[in-house]
Design a protein around this motif. Sequence first.
Motif, PDB file in Angstrom:
ATOM      1  N   PHE A   1      36.587  40.295  35.917  1.00  0.00           N
ATOM      2  CA  PHE A   1      35.274  39.653  35.806  1.00  0.00           C
ATOM      3  C   PHE A   1      34.632  39.919  34.448  1.00  0.00           C
ATOM      4  O   PHE A   1      34.106  39.009  33.807  1.00  0.00           O
ATOM      5  CB  PHE A   1      34.390  40.163  36.949  1.00  0.00           C
ATOM      6  N   ARG A   2      34.679  41.151  33.976  1.00  0.00           N
ATOM      7  CA  ARG A   2      34.002  41.524  32.736  1.00  0.00           C
ATOM      8  C   ARG A   2      34.784  41.137  31.481  1.00  0.00           C
ATOM      9  O   ARG A   2      34.190  40.784  30.474  1.00  0.00           O
ATOM     10  CB  ARG A   2      33.722  43.023  32.708  1.00  0.00           C
ATOM     11  N   THR A   3      36.101  41.261  31.517  1.00  0.00           N
ATOM     12  CA  THR A   3      36.916  40.982  30.334  1.00  0.00           C
ATOM     13  C   THR A   3      38.113  40.116  30.706  1.00  0.00           C
ATOM     14  O   THR A   3      39.249  40.574  30.677  1.00  0.00           O
ATOM     15  CB  THR A   3      37.394  42.295  29.689  1.00  0.00           C
ATOM     16  N   PRO A   4      37.873  38.853  31.029  1.00  0.00           N
ATOM     17  CA  PRO A   4      38.974  37.999  31.487  1.00  0.00           C
ATOM     18  C   PRO A   4      40.034  37.721  30.409  1.00  0.00           C
ATOM     19  O   PRO A   4      41.178  37.431  30.752  1.00  0.00           O
ATOM     20  CB  PRO A   4      38.271  36.710  31.914  1.00  0.00           C
ATOM     21  N   ALA A   5      39.677  37.844  29.140  1.00  0.00           N
ATOM     22  CA  ALA A   5      40.655  37.579  28.079  1.00  0.00           C
ATOM     23  C   ALA A   5      41.671  38.720  27.944  1.00  0.00           C
ATOM     24  O   ALA A   5      42.817  38.488  27.545  1.00  0.00           O
ATOM     25  CB  ALA A   5      39.947  37.356  26.748  1.00  0.00           C
TER      26      ALA A   5
ATOM     27  N   THR B   1      39.667  32.200  37.937  1.00  0.00           N
ATOM     28  CA  THR B   1      39.315  30.794  38.141  1.00  0.00           C
ATOM     29  C   THR B   1      37.817  30.584  38.304  1.00  0.00           C
ATOM     30  O   THR B   1      37.326  29.501  37.994  1.00  0.00           O
ATOM     31  CB  THR B   1      40.042  30.199  39.371  1.00  0.00           C
ATOM     32  N   ILE B   2      37.084  31.613  38.743  1.00  0.00           N
ATOM     33  CA  ILE B   2      35.645  31.432  38.972  1.00  0.00           C
ATOM     34  C   ILE B   2      34.778  32.343  38.115  1.00  0.00           C
ATOM     35  O   ILE B   2      33.568  32.389  38.316  1.00  0.00           O
ATOM     36  CB  ILE B   2      35.290  31.659  40.464  1.00  0.00           C
ATOM     37  N   HIS B   3      35.356  33.053  37.143  1.00  0.00           N
ATOM     38  CA  HIS B   3      34.576  34.071  36.440  1.00  0.00           C
ATOM     39  C   HIS B   3      33.373  33.505  35.695  1.00  0.00           C
ATOM     40  O   HIS B   3      32.347  34.160  35.599  1.00  0.00           O
ATOM     41  CB  HIS B   3      35.462  34.904  35.511  1.00  0.00           C
ATOM     42  N   GLN B   4      33.441  32.297  35.159  1.00  0.00           N
ATOM     43  CA  GLN B   4      32.278  31.758  34.444  1.00  0.00           C
ATOM     44  C   GLN B   4      31.135  31.440  35.404  1.00  0.00           C
ATOM     45  O   GLN B   4      29.973  31.658  35.088  1.00  0.00           O
ATOM     46  CB  GLN B   4      32.680  30.529  33.642  1.00  0.00           C
TER      47      GLN B   4
END
Length: 158
Positions: A46-50, A88-91
């Motif tokens: 969630f915090r660092t998806p990259a 898929t839903i983090h944004q």
Amino acid sequence: MLSVISYPVFLLSVVVSLVLSISLFPVGWFEFRPEWLGLVVFYWTFRTPAQFGILLAWCLGLLLDVLEATPLGVNALAMGLIAFLVLTIHQRLRMYPMPQQCLMVFLLLGINQMLVHFLKQMFGGEEAGFSYLWPALTSALLWPVFCILMDNINRKLG
């Protein structure tokens, strides 16, 4: 929001979550134990998806399989699924207020628990019933404290 993983904090959170996942709990409370590694996977995805993705979550799940002596791949598949769903839903998840985030934690960790329960039943373990969802509920209730604590630690040490 965090954009970069603080690797010492990441490693510490993984080690602590794995220790808590296999630590002894009072017998009556064992089924209510939060899904610690699931919370860590959810948080970092969630915090660092990259930087934190499906492969790393899968590897952590595989490590949990070894520690819990469950069939290899059960927790690995579940942790990879959590990471995929959060990615898929983090944004959208970033815009949710804390109560909705708690609901999403419950839903995604509930899916995790259902998958693990289903796979363990296929291998001949676990009993029927819905008590396997308690860890998802306790994890969702713990999410606000966990998230704030991790954010503060990551800011100070990262």
